[in-house]
Design a protein around this motif. Structure first.
Motif, mmCIF file in Angstrom:
data_model
loop_
_atom_site.group_PDB
_atom_site.id
_atom_site.type_symbol
_atom_site.label_atom_id
_atom_site.label_comp_id
_atom_site.label_asym_id
_atom_site.label_seq_id
_atom_site.Cartn_x
_atom_site.Cartn_y
_atom_site.Cartn_z
ATOM 1 N N ALA A 1 44.344 37.569 33.088
ATOM 2 C CA ALA A 1 43.621 37.816 34.346
ATOM 3 C C ALA A 1 44.253 37.012 35.474
ATOM 4 O O ALA A 1 44.367 37.488 36.613
ATOM 5 C CB ALA A 1 42.148 37.448 34.191
ATOM 6 N N ILE A 2 44.696 35.795 35.153
ATOM 7 C CA ILE A 2 45.297 34.938 36.181
ATOM 8 C C ILE A 2 46.686 35.434 36.565
ATOM 9 O O ILE A 2 47.010 35.553 37.749
ATOM 10 C CB ILE A 2 45.335 33.479 35.688
ATOM 11 C CG1 ILE A 2 43.921 32.894 35.711
ATOM 12 C CG2 ILE A 2 46.279 32.631 36.543
ATOM 13 C CD1 ILE A 2 43.814 31.477 35.224
ATOM 14 N N ARG A 3 47.530 35.738 35.590
ATOM 15 C CA ARG A 3 48.905 36.123 35.926
ATOM 16 C C ARG A 3 48.959 37.448 36.695
ATOM 17 O O ARG A 3 49.882 37.683 37.465
ATOM 18 C CB ARG A 3 49.768 36.194 34.672
ATOM 19 C CG ARG A 3 49.527 37.395 33.779
ATOM 20 C CD ARG A 3 50.480 37.437 32.594
ATOM 21 N NE ARG A 3 50.251 38.587 31.741
ATOM 22 C CZ ARG A 3 50.784 39.786 31.949
ATOM 23 N NH1 ARG A 3 51.575 39.990 32.999
ATOM 24 N NH2 ARG A 3 50.526 40.790 31.129
ATOM 25 N N ARG A 4 47.958 38.314 36.503
ATOM 26 C CA ARG A 4 47.937 39.592 37.224
ATOM 27 C C ARG A 4 47.524 39.425 38.685
ATOM 28 O O ARG A 4 47.695 40.331 39.486
ATOM 29 C CB ARG A 4 46.969 40.556 36.527
ATOM 30 C CG ARG A 4 47.501 41.065 35.198
ATOM 31 C CD ARG A 4 46.490 41.944 34.504
ATOM 32 N NE ARG A 4 47.041 42.457 33.249
ATOM 33 C CZ ARG A 4 46.397 42.479 32.088
ATOM 34 N NH1 ARG A 4 45.154 42.002 32.008
ATOM 35 N NH2 ARG A 4 46.979 42.967 31.016
ATOM 36 N N ARG B 1 37.023 32.767 49.732
ATOM 37 C CA ARG B 1 37.746 33.368 50.861
ATOM 38 C C ARG B 1 39.216 33.646 50.536
ATOM 39 O O ARG B 1 39.912 34.283 51.330
ATOM 40 C CB ARG B 1 37.640 32.460 52.088
ATOM 41 C CG ARG B 1 36.198 32.290 52.585
ATOM 42 C CD ARG B 1 36.127 31.553 53.909
ATOM 43 N NE ARG B 1 34.752 31.305 54.320
ATOM 44 C CZ ARG B 1 33.940 32.205 54.854
ATOM 45 N NH1 ARG B 1 34.363 33.439 55.041
ATOM 46 N NH2 ARG B 1 32.696 31.884 55.204
ATOM 47 N N HIS B 2 39.673 33.186 49.387
ATOM 48 C CA HIS B 2 41.067 33.414 48.995
ATOM 49 C C HIS B 2 41.259 34.847 48.515
ATOM 50 O O HIS B 2 40.444 35.383 47.772
ATOM 51 C CB HIS B 2 41.467 32.440 47.884
ATOM 52 C CG HIS B 2 42.844 32.660 47.340
ATOM 53 N ND1 HIS B 2 43.977 32.282 48.016
ATOM 54 C CD2 HIS B 2 43.261 33.231 46.178
ATOM 55 C CE1 HIS B 2 45.042 32.604 47.295
ATOM 56 N NE2 HIS B 2 44.639 33.186 46.182
ATOM 57 N N LYS B 3 42.342 35.477 48.922
ATOM 58 C CA LYS B 3 42.685 36.816 48.467
ATOM 59 C C LYS B 3 43.601 36.692 47.259
ATOM 60 O O LYS B 3 44.745 36.241 47.366
ATOM 61 C CB LYS B 3 43.384 37.583 49.600
ATOM 62 C CG LYS B 3 43.914 38.962 49.207
ATOM 63 C CD LYS B 3 42.821 39.965 48.967
ATOM 64 C CE LYS B 3 43.412 41.369 48.824
ATOM 65 N NZ LYS B 3 42.376 42.374 48.489
ATOM 66 N N GLY B 4 43.105 37.078 46.104
ATOM 67 C CA GLY B 4 43.842 36.898 44.858
ATOM 68 C C GLY B 4 42.998 36.092 43.894
ATOM 69 O O GLY B 4 41.851 35.734 44.172
ATOM 70 N N ILE B 5 43.560 35.758 42.743
ATOM 71 C CA ILE B 5 42.800 34.992 41.752
ATOM 72 C C ILE B 5 42.522 33.589 42.284
ATOM 73 O O ILE B 5 43.416 32.906 42.788
ATOM 74 C CB ILE B 5 43.562 34.910 40.403
ATOM 75 C CG1 ILE B 5 42.681 34.283 39.317
ATOM 76 C CG2 ILE B 5 44.884 34.183 40.540
ATOM 77 C CD1 ILE B 5 41.607 35.168 38.806
ATOM 78 N N SER B 6 41.288 33.171 42.225
ATOM 79 C CA SER B 6 40.952 31.799 42.598
ATOM 80 C C SER B 6 40.301 31.138 41.388
ATOM 81 O O SER B 6 39.269 31.604 40.899
ATOM 82 C CB SER B 6 40.014 31.757 43.812
ATOM 83 O OG SER B 6 38.818 32.460 43.561
ATOM 84 N N PHE B 7 40.923 30.090 40.899
ATOM 85 C CA PHE B 7 40.434 29.395 39.712
ATOM 86 C C PHE B 7 39.922 28.013 40.097
ATOM 87 O O PHE B 7 40.645 27.226 40.721
ATOM 88 C CB PHE B 7 41.546 29.254 38.664
ATOM 89 C CG PHE B 7 41.121 28.440 37.473
ATOM 90 C CD1 PHE B 7 40.238 28.966 36.544
ATOM 91 C CD2 PHE B 7 41.589 27.149 37.292
ATOM 92 C CE1 PHE B 7 39.822 28.207 35.446
ATOM 93 C CE2 PHE B 7 41.185 26.393 36.209
ATOM 94 C CZ PHE B 7 40.291 26.920 35.281
ATOM 95 N N VAL B 8 38.671 27.740 39.732
ATOM 96 C CA VAL B 8 38.058 26.451 40.036
ATOM 97 C C VAL B 8 37.523 25.843 38.748
ATOM 98 O O VAL B 8 36.694 26.438 38.053
ATOM 99 C CB VAL B 8 36.903 26.590 41.047
ATOM 100 C CG1 VAL B 8 36.270 25.222 41.324
ATOM 101 C CG2 VAL B 8 37.385 27.225 42.343
#
Length: 384
Positions: free
Chosen positions: A156-159, A236-243
């Motif tokens: 999911a992250i790499r995509r 607000r980030h466009k793309g994968i945001s991991f927290v």
């Protein structure tokens, strides 16, 4: 009551428990779709678009986490952030797997999906690609995401799907009553490892950065103001945001992060990363981080050493090369202050946008396909 031998930590953490919204029902708002201003649901009018509040994102479900759990603080902050995004509730979906954190969708007055163990990213990916206009959130824990869900986590992250991925890290399996998790410290004694953990722990940020996440951040459950700012930036980030959120399990792993995350320890134990600013920390802001060859080191600032903020490494969250972000993710207390904040925030085309472009290009070349024609094309067999 703590079951890990840290009963004394209860009083020490009392002043911070209010930050977690302990023991109460933080829900209360029934569904009231703002897509129909003036409609009445659950006995009250729906708020007009753009007038939503935190209460509008709180469901009517009783919150069933242990009193004092760090999950309350994360829920509270997400509910606070939602109105600021200006997204209608019917355009928001929360997807979870299995674990204490995965009850989260029940408590959000939005669409939600309580899925199966480790598979929340797969379901969220399907939701986002089929309806890219939705704001899709994945809620998970260290066990759900990094053991049975490790494969789904990475892909999911790499995509680079436009998903908001929040991992509650308490370094323990809480729902199943205290077994070690993929992030438990080496040597830690738990119910399933009475002689100590012999697995080396997974570093969630390292794994996310190595998988080329375009937004990577870390926060602490009881540092509520900072946590809220990180969650909003991720949204607000466009793309994968991991927290990754350091979340205290006060029943099975109480005080796991106290050495650096407790209020009195934070000035010396935590490094707050701020884009464009030197890496300085300490109660008197008299310590910093600089590079010594290829490795970071802690330096003392002041007249005695002749070093100042200009000698410190300046944080660049927008650097496309992930090397420095990866290095920061490897810094661990007590050798270093524990870094929190936004490690990486870069732009890259998202999976759903690239997929939509490919579909449009195929249609423009070949026209819209017909399913019946496709089924009857190529080799076919009739089975009597």
């Amino acid at each position: 009551m703590s079951t890990n031998g840290n009963e004394g930590n209860g009083n020490k953490r009392t002043e911070e428990k209010a930050a977690r919204g302990i023991g109460g029902n933080v829900s209360g708002a029934g569904p009231s779709p703002e897509s129909e201003p003036g409609s009445v649901t659950a006995g009250r009018p729906a708020p007009p678009p753009g007038k939503l509040t935190k209460a509008d994102f709180s469901s009517d479900q009783e919150v069933r986490w242990c009193p004092g759990c760090g999950d309350y603080a994360i829920l509270n902050n997400v509910q606070k952030v939602m109105p600021e995004l200006g997204i209608p509730r019917e355009k928001i979906v929360f997807v979870s797997g299995i674990g204490c954190s995965s009850r989260f969708p029940y408590y959000m007055n939005t669409y939600g999906f309580h899925s199966i163990h480790g598979r929340a990213p797969a379901i969220a990916s399907g939701i986002k690609t089929s309806n890219p206009d939705l704001s899709v959130w994945v809620i998970t824990g260290d066990g759900d995401a990094l053991s049975i869900g490790g494969n789904h986590f990475m892909h999911a992250i790499r995509r680079n799907l436009d998903l908001n991925y929040i991992l509650f890290n308490n370094r323990i399996y809480g729902l199943t009553k205290g077994q070690y998790s993929p992030t438990s410290e080496f040597g830690k004694k738990t119910k399933s490892t009475p002689m100590g953990v012999i697995d080396y722990p997974v570093n969630p940020l390292s794994l996310a950065i190595a998988s080329e996440a375009t937004f990577v951040a870390r926060a602490i459950d009881i540092d509520v103001k900072h946590l809220g700012s990180v969650v909003e930036a991720a949204a607000r980030h466009k793309g994968i945001s991991f927290v990754e959120v350091y979340q205290n399990c006060n029943i099975f792993n109480d005080g796991a992060f106290d050495s650096f995350a407790a209020r009195e320890a934070r000035p010396e134990g935590v490094l707050y990363l701020e884009h464009g600013k030197p890496m300085v920390f300490g109660k008197n802001r008299d310590k910093g981080i600089r590079m010594k060859g290829t490795l970071p080191e802690v330096i003392q600032l002041g007249s005695e050493t002749g070093l100042n903020e200009n000698d410190c490494l300046v944080h660049d969250a927008h650097e496309k090369d992930p090397s420095v972000a990866f290095m920061l993710a490897r810094m661990e207390f007590p050798a270093f202050p524990q870094p929190v904040g936004i490690f990486r925030d870069v732009e890259r085309a998202t999976y759903e946008d690239l997929m939509a472009h490919q579909i449009e290009e195929a249609v423009s070349r070949q026209g819209r396909g017909q399913l019946q024609k496709l089924i009857h094309s190529g080799d076919m067999w009739v089975v009597d």
